[in-house]
Design a protein around this motif. Structure first.
Motif, PDB file in Angstrom:
ATOM      1  N   VAL A  57       0.839  -1.199   0.000  1.00 21.73           N
ATOM      2  CA  VAL A  57       0.000   0.000   0.000  1.00 21.73           C
ATOM      3  C   VAL A  57       0.875   1.251   0.000  1.00 21.73           C
ATOM      4  O   VAL A  57       2.031   1.223   0.415  1.00 21.73           O
ATOM      5  CB  VAL A  57      -0.934   0.045   1.240  1.00 21.73           C
ATOM      6  CG1 VAL A  57      -1.907  -1.116   1.240  1.00 21.73           C
ATOM      7  CG2 VAL A  57      -0.124   0.065   2.530  1.00 21.73           C
ATOM      8  N   GLY A  58       0.303   2.317  -0.496  1.00 17.44           N
ATOM      9  CA  GLY A  58       0.978   3.607  -0.468  1.00 17.44           C
ATOM     10  C   GLY A  58      -0.037   4.698  -0.190  1.00 17.44           C
ATOM     11  O   GLY A  58      -1.243   4.483  -0.328  1.00 17.44           O
ATOM     12  N   ILE A  59       0.449   5.854   0.233  1.00 13.20           N
ATOM     13  CA  ILE A  59      -0.453   6.997   0.452  1.00 13.20           C
ATOM     14  C   ILE A  59       0.055   8.170  -0.382  1.00 13.20           C
ATOM     15  O   ILE A  59       1.239   8.523  -0.331  1.00 13.20           O
ATOM     16  CB  ILE A  59      -0.513   7.391   1.945  1.00 13.20           C
ATOM     17  CG1 ILE A  59      -1.053   6.224   2.790  1.00 13.20           C
ATOM     18  CG2 ILE A  59      -1.394   8.643   2.130  1.00 13.20           C
ATOM     19  CD1 ILE A  59      -1.024   6.490   4.292  1.00 13.20           C
ATOM     20  N   LEU A  60      -0.875   8.710  -1.170  1.00  6.60           N
ATOM     21  CA  LEU A  60      -0.578   9.877  -1.998  1.00  6.60           C
ATOM     22  C   LEU A  60      -1.325  11.066  -1.400  1.00  6.60           C
ATOM     23  O   LEU A  60      -2.530  10.989  -1.174  1.00  6.60           O
ATOM     24  CB  LEU A  60      -1.055   9.605  -3.425  1.00  6.60           C
ATOM     25  CG  LEU A  60      -0.716  10.608  -4.513  1.00  6.60           C
ATOM     26  CD1 LEU A  60       0.782  10.623  -4.797  1.00  6.60           C
ATOM     27  CD2 LEU A  60      -1.459  10.255  -5.811  1.00  6.60           C
ATOM     28  N   ALA A  61      -0.618  12.125  -1.132  1.00  5.08           N
ATOM     29  CA  ALA A  61      -1.273  13.319  -0.576  1.00  5.08           C
ATOM     30  C   ALA A  61      -0.551  14.553  -1.104  1.00  5.08           C
ATOM     31  O   ALA A  61       0.686  14.588  -1.140  1.00  5.08           O
ATOM     32  CB  ALA A  61      -1.237  13.291   0.948  1.00  5.08           C
ATOM     33  N   GLY A  62      -1.327  15.521  -1.530  1.00  4.59           N
ATOM     34  CA  GLY A  62      -0.741  16.745  -2.069  1.00  4.59           C
ATOM     35  C   GLY A  62       0.172  16.500  -3.247  1.00  4.59           C
ATOM     36  O   GLY A  62       1.128  17.250  -3.478  1.00  4.59           O
ATOM     37  N   GLY A  63      -0.109  15.460  -4.021  1.00  2.70           N
ATOM     38  CA  GLY A  63       0.694  15.161  -5.210  1.00  2.70           C
ATOM     39  C   GLY A  63       1.999  14.449  -4.910  1.00  2.70           C
ATOM     40  O   GLY A  63       2.821  14.245  -5.815  1.00  2.70           O
ATOM     41  N   ARG A  64       2.235  14.074  -3.644  1.00  2.00           N
ATOM     42  CA  ARG A  64       3.480  13.375  -3.280  1.00  2.00           C
ATOM     43  C   ARG A  64       3.170  12.006  -2.673  1.00  2.00           C
ATOM     44  O   ARG A  64       2.140  11.828  -2.029  1.00  2.00           O
ATOM     45  CB  ARG A  64       4.256  14.151  -2.204  1.00  2.00           C
ATOM     46  CG  ARG A  64       4.757  15.491  -2.613  1.00  2.00           C
ATOM     47  CD  ARG A  64       5.504  16.103  -1.431  1.00  2.00           C
ATOM     48  NE  ARG A  64       5.628  17.538  -1.565  1.00  2.00           N
ATOM     49  CZ  ARG A  64       6.572  18.138  -2.266  1.00  2.00           C
ATOM     50  NH1 ARG A  64       7.468  17.421  -2.883  1.00  2.00           N
ATOM     51  NH2 ARG A  64       6.610  19.449  -2.345  1.00  2.00           N
ATOM     52  N   MET A  65       4.111  11.071  -2.854  1.00  2.00           N
ATOM     53  CA  MET A  65       4.015   9.792  -2.137  1.00  2.00           C
ATOM     54  C   MET A  65       4.518  10.043  -0.724  1.00  2.00           C
ATOM     55  O   MET A  65       5.687  10.396  -0.529  1.00  2.00           O
ATOM     56  CB  MET A  65       4.895   8.737  -2.806  1.00  2.00           C
ATOM     57  CG  MET A  65       4.319   8.164  -4.076  1.00  2.00           C
ATOM     58  SD  MET A  65       2.851   7.156  -3.814  1.00  2.00           S
ATOM     59  CE  MET A  65       3.585   5.695  -3.144  1.00  2.00           C
ATOM     60  N   VAL A  66       3.636   9.889   0.252  1.00  4.39           N
ATOM     61  CA  VAL A  66       4.049  10.209   1.626  1.00  4.39           C
ATOM     62  C   VAL A  66       4.232   8.962   2.490  1.00  4.39           C
ATOM     63  O   VAL A  66       4.684   9.060   3.628  1.00  4.39           O
ATOM     64  CB  VAL A  66       3.043  11.170   2.296  1.00  4.39           C
ATOM     65  CG1 VAL A  66       3.062  12.528   1.610  1.00  4.39           C
ATOM     66  CG2 VAL A  66       1.642  10.578   2.297  1.00  4.39           C
ATOM     67  N   TYR A  67       3.892   7.779   1.935  1.00  2.00           N
ATOM     68  CA  TYR A  67       4.028   6.556   2.743  1.00  2.00           C
ATOM     69  C   TYR A  67       3.962   5.341   1.826  1.00  2.00           C
ATOM     70  O   TYR A  67       3.201   5.328   0.859  1.00  2.00           O
ATOM     71  CB  TYR A  67       2.890   6.491   3.766  1.00  2.00           C
ATOM     72  CG  TYR A  67       2.899   5.250   4.626  1.00  2.00           C
ATOM     73  CD1 TYR A  67       3.736   5.152   5.737  1.00  2.00           C
ATOM     74  CD2 TYR A  67       2.053   4.184   4.332  1.00  2.00           C
ATOM     75  CE1 TYR A  67       3.735   4.013   6.525  1.00  2.00           C
ATOM     76  CE2 TYR A  67       2.043   3.041   5.116  1.00  2.00           C
ATOM     77  CZ  TYR A  67       2.888   2.961   6.215  1.00  2.00           C
ATOM     78  OH  TYR A  67       2.886   1.830   6.990  1.00  2.00           O
ATOM     79  N   GLU A  68       4.758   4.323   2.125  1.00  2.00           N
ATOM     80  CA  GLU A  68       4.676   3.040   1.422  1.00  2.00           C
ATOM     81  C   GLU A  68       4.963   1.929   2.413  1.00  2.00           C
ATOM     82  O   GLU A  68       5.829   2.079   3.290  1.00  2.00           O
ATOM     83  CB  GLU A  68       5.719   2.976   0.298  1.00  2.00           C
ATOM     84  CG  GLU A  68       5.177   3.342  -1.065  1.00  2.00           C
ATOM     85  CD  GLU A  68       6.082   2.862  -2.186  1.00  2.00           C
ATOM     86  OE1 GLU A  68       7.222   3.333  -2.234  1.00  2.00           O
ATOM     87  OE2 GLU A  68       5.645   2.013  -2.987  1.00  2.00           O
TER      88      GLU A  68
END
Lengths: 223, 243
Positions: free
Chosen positions: B210-221
């Motif tokens: 899983v990953g988290i995209l926020a504000g156009g950036r990858m913030v977590y994987e």
């Protein structure tokens, strides 16, 4: 070629089911013809001269309605994105849409002519058959440019306004040639008398089909 | 371990991918590698750039910067190569409302160059459980049925990679359950799947990573394995809030 045919077939099947393009184009044409005939009365010498222009005004405005609806149908459910996701050369999509739309617009054109003959009581000499290639070439050039602008306008809020504003200035040479050739036919004269107009019409079709096929890719895709 | 993998093992490889719309940066230097056969879920709130990312992966939009390779095809230089190996299911079905289910899948099969488009359409419509509605017009289908048919459209050319953009949007509970079963079926086919969603419950279930995209950036994987649902929810809220 099978991809072009699939697009044409899809558009024909859709139109046979919805009848949206034909209904809007034919109803509009009938209304305009009736209004013209009431406004100008039965055929007199002066009106007779204006009939070819009235014919093509009716034809092109009705065609704009059809072209506008053609791409609007592609946008329902964003089906056009499904089409763009396939590994299909964008020019093939353009050719498929142009051929399909030309068939619809040409058929409407062939129905408008008898309507004008009837409402304006045109006692022409000779045959109307030479009008067939004129209407075909006129339809083809009109649709070639119109399909490009219809694809361009479909994503805008003012598409019904934008399409004619973009389209009509470009097709002026086509309209002028088609009106001249139609006038000759209605006067019972051979098309050869308007050879230069016929050449212009053919050249317009070739140039704009080629140019629009190249530009279509940039219009239909996001940057 | 994943860093030691060669480029060839990645079906999706994005390096520094960016997308700008005028002054607005929708994506900012996204790096993402998805292995062959992996189910990767990308979470993010509305406006995070998920749909833009999927549009670029599927060649519907071009990146402003960075490099993207899909199954070895450069997405900018060889978009048709990418289109031939990917299928896309979005929140819109991308189907023609005035064609039947069969006509739709046959049409898209032809556009993908499938040899026996008729046979493939019948097979897939049966597979997504719409065999009895094969010749009904799509405009008469429920939202859930359209979404199942959209899956048939997306896999008509048997792509190795599936891109799913918020596919659960608008589905009721029954529709979501049936669609979830379809995703399990697609996963068992060993396809590479990248799904975007803002719904943690739907997204975590079948994911390998899983990953988290926020504000156009990858913030977590992270790997899904060992990731607790509640812990992930806390991470999500914290990372999305920080972005």
């Amino acid at each position: 070629m099978s991809k072009v045919w699939a697009i044409i077939r899809k558009d024909i099947v859709t139109e046979l089911r919805t009848k949206e393009l034909f209904t809007s184009m034919l109803t509009f044409s009938l209304l305009v013809t009736v209004i013209f005939s009431f406004a100008f009365g039965f055929s007199t010498g002066l009106v007779r001269l204006a009939v070819p222009a009235m014919l093509w005004i009716t034809f092109t405005f009705a065609g704009v309605l059809g072209l506008s609806r053609s791409f609007a149908l592609e946008k329902e459910g964003n089906a056009v994105l499904g089409l763009l996701l396939t590994p299909t050369d964008r020019s093939l999509i353009y050719f498929g849409k142009v051929i399909g739309n030309t068939i619809f617009v040409f058929i409407v054109g062939m129905i408008i002519v008898p309507m004008f003959v009837l409402f304006f009581n045109l006692g022409f000499q000779g045959t109307l058959l030479p009008l067939v290639p004129v209407i075909f070439l006129g339809s083809l050039g009109f649709v070639a440019v119109g399909t490009l602008f219809s694809a361009m306008a479909v994503n805008t809020r003012l598409r019904e306004v934008l399409l004619p504003i973009l389209l009509f200035p470009i097709i002026i040479p086509l309209i002028v040639s088609a009106v001249k050739l139609s006038g000759l036919v209605l006067e019972g004269k051979p098309l050869s008398e308007g050879a230069s107009a016929l050449q212009l019409l053919i050249a317009f079709d070739i140039i704009f089909i080629a140019a629009c096929a190249v530009v279509f890719e940039f219009v239909i895709e996001e940057s | 371990m994943r860093d030691s993998l060669t480029d060839n093992t990645y079906d999706i490889k994005a390096e520094g991918l960016g997308k700008s719309f005028g002054p607005v940066e929708a994506l900012r230097g996204i790096d993402l590698n998805v292995e062959s056969g992996e189910f990767y879920t990308l979470f993010g709130p509305n406006g995070a750039g998920k749909t833009t990312f999927i549009k670029i992966l599927s060649t519907l939009a071009k990146p402003s910067s960075g490099k993207l390779t899909i199954a070895g095809h450069d997405a900018v230089k060889d978009p048709d190569g990418v289109r031939g190996v990917t299928g896309v299911v979005s929140h819109d079905p991308f189907l023609y409302e005035n064609l039947s289910a069969f006509e739709n899948i046959k049409f898209f099969g032809t556009m993908y160059g499938v040899q026996d488009a008729d046979g493939r359409a019948v097979e897939l419509i049966d597979r997504v459980g719409l065999g009895k509605r094969m010749h009904d017009l799509v405009r008469n289908f429920s939202r859930g049925m359209k979404q199942r048919l959209a899956v048939a459209r997306a896999i008509v050319h048997d792509p190795g990679i599936l891109l799913l953009d918020e596919p659960y949007t608008g589905l009721d509970q029954h529709g979501a359950r049936v669609f979830g079963e379809m995703l399990s079926m697609l996963k068992s086919d060993r396809r590479t799947i990248l799904m975007t969603t803002h719904n943690i419950e739907e997204g975590l279930d079948r994911s390998d990573r899983v990953g988290i995209l926020a504000g156009g950036r990858m913030v977590y994987e992270s790997l899904r394995e060992g990731l607790d649902r509640e812990a992930f929810r806390e991470i999500y809220i914290s990372r999305v809030g920080d972005a």
